[in-house]
Structures are given as C-alpha cells and as structure tokens.
Scaffold this motif. Structure first.
Motif, PDB file in Angstrom:
ATOM      1  N   LYS A 100     -17.476 -16.084  32.329  1.00 20.34           N
ATOM      2  CA  LYS A 100     -17.157 -14.699  32.702  1.00 20.34           C
ATOM      3  C   LYS A 100     -15.669 -14.535  32.981  1.00 20.34           C
ATOM      4  N   ALA A 101     -15.105 -15.504  33.696  1.00 25.28           N
ATOM      5  CA  ALA A 101     -13.681 -15.422  34.028  1.00 25.28           C
ATOM      6  C   ALA A 101     -12.837 -15.433  32.755  1.00 25.28           C
ATOM      7  N   ARG A 102     -13.159 -16.331  31.821  1.00 29.30           N
ATOM      8  CA  ARG A 102     -12.422 -16.379  30.552  1.00 29.30           C
ATOM      9  C   ARG A 102     -12.604 -15.088  29.771  1.00 29.30           C
ATOM     10  N   PHE A 103     -13.825 -14.585  29.734  1.00 31.89           N
ATOM     11  CA  PHE A 103     -14.138 -13.342  29.030  1.00 31.89           C
ATOM     12  C   PHE A 103     -13.319 -12.183  29.601  1.00 31.89           C
ATOM     13  N   LEU A 104     -13.337 -12.054  30.918  1.00 37.67           N
ATOM     14  CA  LEU A 104     -12.594 -10.969  31.566  1.00 37.67           C
ATOM     15  C   LEU A 104     -11.089 -11.134  31.383  1.00 37.67           C
ATOM     16  N   PHE A 105     -10.594 -12.376  31.352  1.00 33.84           N
ATOM     17  CA  PHE A 105      -9.181 -12.603  31.095  1.00 33.84           C
ATOM     18  C   PHE A 105      -8.803 -12.085  29.706  1.00 33.84           C
ATOM     19  N   HIS A 106      -9.583 -12.452  28.688  1.00 34.87           N
ATOM     20  CA  HIS A 106      -9.271 -12.029  27.320  1.00 34.87           C
ATOM     21  C   HIS A 106      -9.306 -10.504  27.191  1.00 34.87           C
ATOM     22  N   LEU A 107     -10.319  -9.872  27.778  1.00 32.16           N
ATOM     23  CA  LEU A 107     -10.377  -8.409  27.702  1.00 32.16           C
ATOM     24  C   LEU A 107      -9.273  -7.764  28.528  1.00 32.16           C
ATOM     25  N   GLY A 108      -8.916  -8.370  29.645  1.00 28.58           N
ATOM     26  CA  GLY A 108      -7.810  -7.850  30.453  1.00 28.58           C
ATOM     27  C   GLY A 108      -6.486  -7.930  29.720  1.00 28.58           C
ATOM     28  N   ALA A 109      -6.262  -9.021  29.001  1.00 26.93           N
ATOM     29  CA  ALA A 109      -5.027  -9.165  28.212  1.00 26.93           C
ATOM     30  C   ALA A 109      -4.993  -8.133  27.085  1.00 26.93           C
ATOM     31  N   ALA A 110      -6.142  -7.911  26.440  1.00 24.73           N
ATOM     32  CA  ALA A 110      -6.219  -6.900  25.375  1.00 24.73           C
ATOM     33  C   ALA A 110      -5.967  -5.509  25.940  1.00 24.73           C
ATOM     34  N   TYR A 111      -6.549  -5.225  27.098  1.00 27.51           N
ATOM     35  CA  TYR A 111      -6.360  -3.921  27.728  1.00 27.51           C
ATOM     36  C   TYR A 111      -4.904  -3.710  28.130  1.00 27.51           C
ATOM     37  N   TYR A 112      -4.268  -4.755  28.655  1.00 26.22           N
ATOM     38  CA  TYR A 112      -2.865  -4.653  29.038  1.00 26.22           C
ATOM     39  C   TYR A 112      -1.995  -4.319  27.820  1.00 26.22           C
ATOM     40  N   ALA A 113      -2.228  -5.031  26.717  1.00 28.22           N
ATOM     41  CA  ALA A 113      -1.437  -4.785  25.505  1.00 28.22           C
ATOM     42  C   ALA A 113      -1.648  -3.361  25.001  1.00 28.22           C
ATOM     43  N   PHE A 114      -2.897  -2.921  24.980  1.00 28.55           N
ATOM     44  CA  PHE A 114      -3.191  -1.561  24.519  1.00 28.55           C
ATOM     45  C   PHE A 114      -2.561  -0.527  25.448  1.00 28.55           C
ATOM     46  N   ASN A 115      -2.748  -0.706  26.740  1.00 34.92           N
ATOM     47  CA  ASN A 115      -2.255   0.269  27.709  1.00 34.92           C
ATOM     48  C   ASN A 115      -0.727   0.329  27.752  1.00 34.92           C
ATOM     49  N   ILE A 156     -12.799  -4.642  34.606  1.00 35.94           N
ATOM     50  CA  ILE A 156     -11.794  -5.246  33.732  1.00 35.94           C
ATOM     51  C   ILE A 156     -10.438  -4.699  34.143  1.00 35.94           C
ATOM     52  N   ARG A 157      -9.565  -5.582  34.582  1.00 29.57           N
ATOM     53  CA  ARG A 157      -8.222  -5.198  35.020  1.00 29.57           C
ATOM     54  C   ARG A 157      -7.210  -5.668  33.983  1.00 29.57           C
ATOM     55  N   PRO A 158      -6.100  -4.939  33.856  1.00 29.27           N
ATOM     56  CA  PRO A 158      -5.067  -5.406  32.921  1.00 29.27           C
ATOM     57  C   PRO A 158      -4.484  -6.742  33.375  1.00 29.27           C
ATOM     58  N   VAL A 159      -4.334  -7.654  32.439  1.00 32.01           N
ATOM     59  CA  VAL A 159      -3.747  -8.956  32.725  1.00 32.01           C
ATOM     60  C   VAL A 159      -2.409  -9.001  31.989  1.00 32.01           C
ATOM     61  N   ALA A 160      -1.324  -9.049  32.747  1.00 33.03           N
ATOM     62  CA  ALA A 160       0.006  -9.063  32.132  1.00 33.03           C
ATOM     63  C   ALA A 160       0.252 -10.396  31.443  1.00 33.03           C
TER      64      ALA A 160
END
Length: 159
Positions: free
Chosen positions: A30-45, A149-153
C-alpha cells in the motif's frame, strides 16, 4: 524437550507469524502504491494543472511552448508512475489495491495520450480537463476507501 514438542512449537509459531508477515507485506504494498500515485499526482498537479489554470498554455502567453512541452514530459513521468502502481495491483489480495487498481489502466492511457500530444507542442485543452476529472475520480475513490493520496514531491530531471 521432545522432537514432537519442538515441531508443535515451530508449527504454532509459523501459524502466528504468517498472517503478521502478510499484513506487513500488504502495508508495504500500500505504501509503495500510494507513493507511485502521489508522485504521479504531484507531476500532474505541478506541471500540468497549475500552469493550465494560470493560462500559461494559451496562445501568446510568455513561455507557452516550453510550458506545453514540460507538461507533456511531466505526463510521461506520471504515466510511468501509474504503470508502476498498476504492476503492484496485479497479484494483490488487498481489496483497496484491487479496487483502485481497476481504475488505473484507463487513467494511464489518458496520461500517455495527452502527454504525447503536449510533448509535440500542441495544446489539448479538452484532454487536460478530462485528465483533471479522472484524477478527481481516482482521488475520491481512494478517499472513500480510507486512503488519501497526497502529492509526493519527486524531482523530474530536466524540469
């Protein structure tokens, strides 16, 4: 202590330890999954949605061409991160990962499609709006499952 008692203790220990190891693996997944989606969200945002809302993609805007190409590269990075998240959901027993993972393949295709259009220097307003809608749907689905899901810089080379 007899051999039978040692075997019984070992078997009991394994029965207790196996679910704990599975729970830890699930938490790590779950942690890895949320990290990957957070990184994707950060890039998109950061590289797509924010400049879009600031009208940096409009004709005549200063740095329009470079903003569009950066957005395309960021969407390529986001698609890669989403692909990594999809791979994590393929053989999982976790209900959260399975539910959210079912939304990801279409989202990944949209990221790649709009990203390729932007990388070529063309502005795709409808594509960005659709991506924003899909992103909101994904974030809301995760939130309803109790995982935000939080943005991961994550630094993107060259941007």
């Amino acid at each position: 202590m007899s051999k039978a008692s040692k075997s019984l203790i070992l078997a009991g220990t394994l029965l207790v330890a196996a679910p704990v190891q599975q729970a830890q693996a699930t938490a790590f997944e779950k942690a890895r999954f949320l990290f990957h989606l957070g990184a994707a969200y950060y890039a998109f945002n950061t590289w797509v949605l924010r400049p879009y809302r600031q009208y940096k993609f409009q004709t005549g805007a200063p740095g329009q061409r470079s903003a569009i190409v950066k957005a395309g590269l960021a969407l390529g990075f986001a698609a890669y991160q989403v692909n990594s998240a999809v791979k994590l959901t393929r053989n999982t027993n976790d209900p959260f990962l399975a539910r959210i993972g079912s939304l990801l393949p279409g989202y990944q295709k949209s990221l790649t499609s709009v990203g390729n259009t932007l990388k070529s220097g063309q502005f795709d307003e409808q594509g960005i709006q659709n991506l924003n809608t899909q992103t909101s749907t994904l974030l809301n689905a995760a939130e309803s499952q109790g995982q935000r899901i939080r943005p991961v810089a994550v630094p993107i080379p060259g941007l």
